[in-house]
Design a protein around this motif. Structure first.
Motif, PDB file in Angstrom:
ATOM      1  N   GLY A  16       7.190  33.345 -31.400  1.00 16.46           N
ATOM      2  CA  GLY A  16       7.086  31.938 -31.730  1.00 16.46           C
ATOM      3  C   GLY A  16       5.700  31.496 -32.166  1.00 16.46           C
ATOM      4  O   GLY A  16       5.525  30.379 -32.610  1.00 16.46           O
ATOM      5  N   ALA A  17       4.695  32.364 -32.046  1.00 17.98           N
ATOM      6  CA  ALA A  17       3.326  32.001 -32.411  1.00 17.98           C
ATOM      7  C   ALA A  17       3.086  32.360 -33.872  1.00 17.98           C
ATOM      8  O   ALA A  17       2.570  33.409 -34.190  1.00 17.98           O
ATOM      9  N   LEU A  18       3.503  31.502 -34.783  1.00 15.47           N
ATOM     10  CA  LEU A  18       3.384  31.765 -36.209  1.00 15.47           C
ATOM     11  C   LEU A  18       2.176  31.087 -36.838  1.00 15.47           C
ATOM     12  O   LEU A  18       1.869  31.323 -37.981  1.00 15.47           O
ATOM     13  N   LYS A  21      -2.877  27.417 -32.721  1.00 17.26           N
ATOM     14  CA  LYS A  21      -2.850  26.161 -31.985  1.00 17.26           C
ATOM     15  C   LYS A  21      -4.228  25.532 -32.076  1.00 17.26           C
ATOM     16  O   LYS A  21      -5.222  26.207 -32.384  1.00 17.26           O
ATOM     17  N   VAL A  22      -4.324  24.276 -31.792  1.00 11.15           N
ATOM     18  CA  VAL A  22      -5.602  23.573 -31.793  1.00 11.15           C
ATOM     19  C   VAL A  22      -6.572  24.309 -30.881  1.00 11.15           C
ATOM     20  O   VAL A  22      -6.229  24.656 -29.744  1.00 11.15           O
ATOM     21  N   GLY A  23      -7.757  24.613 -31.391  1.00 14.89           N
ATOM     22  CA  GLY A  23      -8.785  25.274 -30.604  1.00 14.89           C
ATOM     23  C   GLY A  23      -8.817  26.784 -30.763  1.00 14.89           C
ATOM     24  O   GLY A  23      -9.772  27.419 -30.336  1.00 14.89           O
ATOM     25  N   VAL A  56      -8.056  36.427 -32.831  1.00 16.49           N
ATOM     26  CA  VAL A  56      -8.507  35.531 -33.892  1.00 16.49           C
ATOM     27  C   VAL A  56      -7.477  35.580 -35.019  1.00 16.49           C
ATOM     28  O   VAL A  56      -6.921  36.632 -35.333  1.00 16.49           O
ATOM     29  N   TRP A  57      -7.175  34.432 -35.569  1.00 12.19           N
ATOM     30  CA  TRP A  57      -6.273  34.348 -36.713  1.00 12.19           C
ATOM     31  C   TRP A  57      -7.068  34.650 -37.976  1.00 12.19           C
ATOM     32  O   TRP A  57      -8.261  34.342 -38.050  1.00 12.19           O
ATOM     33  N   SER A  60      -6.970  32.773 -45.489  1.00  9.93           N
ATOM     34  CA  SER A  60      -7.554  32.832 -46.825  1.00  9.93           C
ATOM     35  C   SER A  60      -6.883  31.763 -47.671  1.00  9.93           C
ATOM     36  O   SER A  60      -5.657  31.629 -47.640  1.00  9.93           O
ATOM     37  N   GLY A  61      -7.679  31.002 -48.402  1.00 15.74           N
ATOM     38  CA  GLY A  61      -7.121  29.999 -49.300  1.00 15.74           C
ATOM     39  C   GLY A  61      -6.265  28.956 -48.613  1.00 15.74           C
ATOM     40  O   GLY A  61      -5.284  28.493 -49.183  1.00 15.74           O
ATOM     41  N   GLY A  62      -6.597  28.598 -47.387  1.00 22.05           N
ATOM     42  CA  GLY A  62      -5.844  27.577 -46.665  1.00 22.05           C
ATOM     43  C   GLY A  62      -4.555  28.086 -46.027  1.00 22.05           C
ATOM     44  O   GLY A  62      -3.773  27.296 -45.505  1.00 22.05           O
ATOM     45  N   THR A  63      -4.331  29.397 -46.059  1.00 19.35           N
ATOM     46  CA  THR A  63      -3.108  29.987 -45.501  1.00 19.35           C
ATOM     47  C   THR A  63      -3.461  30.963 -44.387  1.00 19.35           C
ATOM     48  O   THR A  63      -4.395  31.749 -44.526  1.00 19.35           O
ATOM     49  N   ILE A  64      -2.699  30.936 -43.314  1.00 21.50           N
ATOM     50  CA  ILE A  64      -2.859  31.905 -42.233  1.00 21.50           C
ATOM     51  C   ILE A  64      -2.003  33.117 -42.580  1.00 21.50           C
ATOM     52  O   ILE A  64      -0.820  32.990 -42.890  1.00 21.50           O
ATOM     53  N   HIS A  65      -2.616  34.299 -42.514  1.00 26.09           N
ATOM     54  CA  HIS A  65      -1.921  35.525 -42.907  1.00 26.09           C
ATOM     55  C   HIS A  65      -1.587  36.432 -41.723  1.00 26.09           C
ATOM     56  O   HIS A  65      -0.784  37.348 -41.874  1.00 26.09           O
TER      57      HIS A  65
END
Length: 90
Positions: A16-18, A21-23, A56-57, A60-65
């Motif tokens: 479910g962690a796609l 989260k904040v922080g 760490v997430w 790139s370019g405003g997208t989480i990969h």
């Protein structure tokens, strides 16, 4: 030399962690390095700013990969950097 080596390993996202989260931390990278880290080809990233081990997430370019676990953070001398340059995959 003030650069830090960050050794990374891909991490399986929690169910479910796609998205972060904040922080939660996000490291922004350019292609093709982002995909090389996610597929395990690139195992070291050089950063000027101080980082710490943990999840760490990657974005790139405003997208989480994806997400990785930073395994170790070390300060590199110029000599250390040259000795480990192949791991960096510039």
């Amino acid at each position: 030399m003030a650069d830090q080596a960050v050794e990374e390993a891909p991490a399986a996202p929690e169910q479910g962690a796609l998205e972060p989260k904040v922080g939660e931390r996000i490291m922004v990278l350019r292609q093709p390095w982002l995909n090389a880290i996610l597929d395990g080809t690139k195992t070291m990233e050089i950063r000027c700013r101080k980082h710490r081990a943990g999840q760490v997430w990657l974005g790139s370019g405003g997208t989480i990969h994806g997400r990785v676990r930073i395994m170790d953070v070390v300060q590199l001398s110029e000599e250390d950097f040259r000795a480990r340059a192949a791991e960096h995959l510039w």
